[in-house]
Design a protein around this motif. Structure first.
Motif, PDB file in Angstrom:
ATOM      1  N   TRP A 292      -4.259  -6.934   4.376  1.00 40.79           N
ATOM      2  CA  TRP A 292      -4.500  -5.527   4.070  1.00 40.79           C
ATOM      3  C   TRP A 292      -3.226  -4.702   3.980  1.00 40.79           C
ATOM      4  O   TRP A 292      -3.196  -3.664   3.311  1.00 40.79           O
ATOM      5  CB  TRP A 292      -5.432  -4.916   5.131  1.00 40.79           C
ATOM      6  N   ALA A 293      -2.158  -5.136   4.643  1.00 37.50           N
ATOM      7  CA  ALA A 293      -0.921  -4.355   4.615  1.00 37.50           C
ATOM      8  C   ALA A 293      -0.347  -4.220   3.214  1.00 37.50           C
ATOM      9  O   ALA A 293       0.449  -3.310   2.945  1.00 37.50           O
ATOM     10  CB  ALA A 293       0.120  -5.006   5.538  1.00 37.50           C
ATOM     11  N   ASP A 294      -0.763  -5.078   2.286  1.00 43.75           N
ATOM     12  CA  ASP A 294      -0.262  -5.014   0.915  1.00 43.75           C
ATOM     13  C   ASP A 294      -0.616  -3.696   0.237  1.00 43.75           C
ATOM     14  O   ASP A 294       0.056  -3.278  -0.706  1.00 43.75           O
ATOM     15  CB  ASP A 294      -0.831  -6.187   0.103  1.00 43.75           C
ATOM     16  N   ILE A 295      -1.642  -3.011   0.722  1.00 40.58           N
ATOM     17  CA  ILE A 295      -2.054  -1.748   0.100  1.00 40.58           C
ATOM     18  C   ILE A 295      -0.980  -0.675   0.260  1.00 40.58           C
ATOM     19  O   ILE A 295      -0.917   0.276  -0.527  1.00 40.58           O
ATOM     20  CB  ILE A 295      -3.400  -1.245   0.688  1.00 40.58           C
ATOM     21  N   THR A 296      -0.118  -0.829   1.259  1.00 40.48           N
ATOM     22  CA  THR A 296       0.933   0.178   1.469  1.00 40.48           C
ATOM     23  C   THR A 296       1.909   0.226   0.295  1.00 40.48           C
ATOM     24  O   THR A 296       2.600   1.229   0.104  1.00 40.48           O
ATOM     25  CB  THR A 296       1.716  -0.107   2.761  1.00 40.48           C
ATOM     26  N   LYS A 297       1.950  -0.841  -0.506  1.00 40.54           N
ATOM     27  CA  LYS A 297       2.836  -0.863  -1.667  1.00 40.54           C
ATOM     28  C   LYS A 297       2.352   0.077  -2.769  1.00 40.54           C
ATOM     29  O   LYS A 297       3.093   0.356  -3.716  1.00 40.54           O
ATOM     30  CB  LYS A 297       2.940  -2.284  -2.215  1.00 40.54           C
ATOM     31  N   CYS A 298       1.120   0.547  -2.650  1.00 38.11           N
ATOM     32  CA  CYS A 298       0.584   1.463  -3.655  1.00 38.11           C
ATOM     33  C   CYS A 298       1.182   2.854  -3.518  1.00 38.11           C
ATOM     34  O   CYS A 298       1.068   3.671  -4.433  1.00 38.11           O
ATOM     35  CB  CYS A 298      -0.936   1.565  -3.520  1.00 38.11           C
TER      36      CYS A 298
END
Length: 213
Positions: free
Chosen positions: A172-178
């Protein structure tokens, strides 16, 4: 109801898995914790209060809290652009909120339509916005227990449809790249894919409970 009683048991677990590859179970647990936080935020914004103490669940902490903050921020962007889509969900779907089967079938049908053309973070945000909009409807219509059903239903959808995609991105931490605060094109960067789900959502609204012919 049981899902929220168990929340304190896995609350610590979902905070610790960001330093390694999360398991399927952990990703689903995180998805449900994020869903509860998103729903709680939207209930507060709608001025709707819970009437039962078991609804006061722990707020995500650590890196999961950061993910929740980003998810809510992106949700704000999406709901600002299409406010009417993510409000009065039950009325749009023309469903009764007194039947768990009806609510779960409708939510899963909408979720399936949103991801028909593939998975993006924008569409994931759209899924959470739909879940929260439906939860607000349930509480407003004196069906607060149905919120637990929605959380469970979202978790099951994540398990069946999104887990593999999430694992490829490290969780889920990948969403911070948005979110890039200095990038003026933030809205267009991620909302393009999200708004593609808008058409699929409307299709679901029209077809989800269409009688068999």
């Amino acid at each position: 109801m049981e899902v929220l009683r168990r929340s304190s048991v896995f609350a610590a677990e979902v905070m610790e898995v960001f330093d390694r590859s999360p398991t399927d179970k952990e990703l689903v647990s995180q998805a449900k914790a994020l869903c509860r936080d998103y729903i709680n935020s939207r209930l507060i914004r709608a001025g709707v209060s819970w009437s039962k103490p078991e609804c006061n669940v722990p707020v995500p902490g650590g890196k999961l809290a950061e993910v929740s903050t980003i998810l809510l921020r992106l949700g704000d962007e999406l709901e600002y652009i299409r406010p009417n889509v993510y409000r009065n969900i039950a009325r749009q779907l023309n469903i009764s909120l007194h039947s768990e089967t009806v609510v779960t079938d409708a939510f899963l049908a909408v979720a399936t339509q949103i991801f028909t053309a593939g998975i993006t973070w924008g569409k994931v945000v759209s899924l959470y916005a739909v879940a929260a909009g439906l939860a607000v409807d349930c509480v407003r219509h004196a069906q607060p227990a149905m919120v637990h059903t929605i959380v469970d239903c979202l978790g099951e959808f994540v398990r069946k449809t999104l887990v593999t995609w999430l694992k490829r991105r490290g969780g889920w931490a990948d969403i911070t790249k948005c979110v890039v605060n200095t990038d003026p094109s933030l809205r267009s960067h991620w909302l393009v894919a999200a708004l593609c789900s808008f058409g699929h959502f409307l299709k679901a609204v029209f077809f989800v409970l269409l009688p068999e012919r």
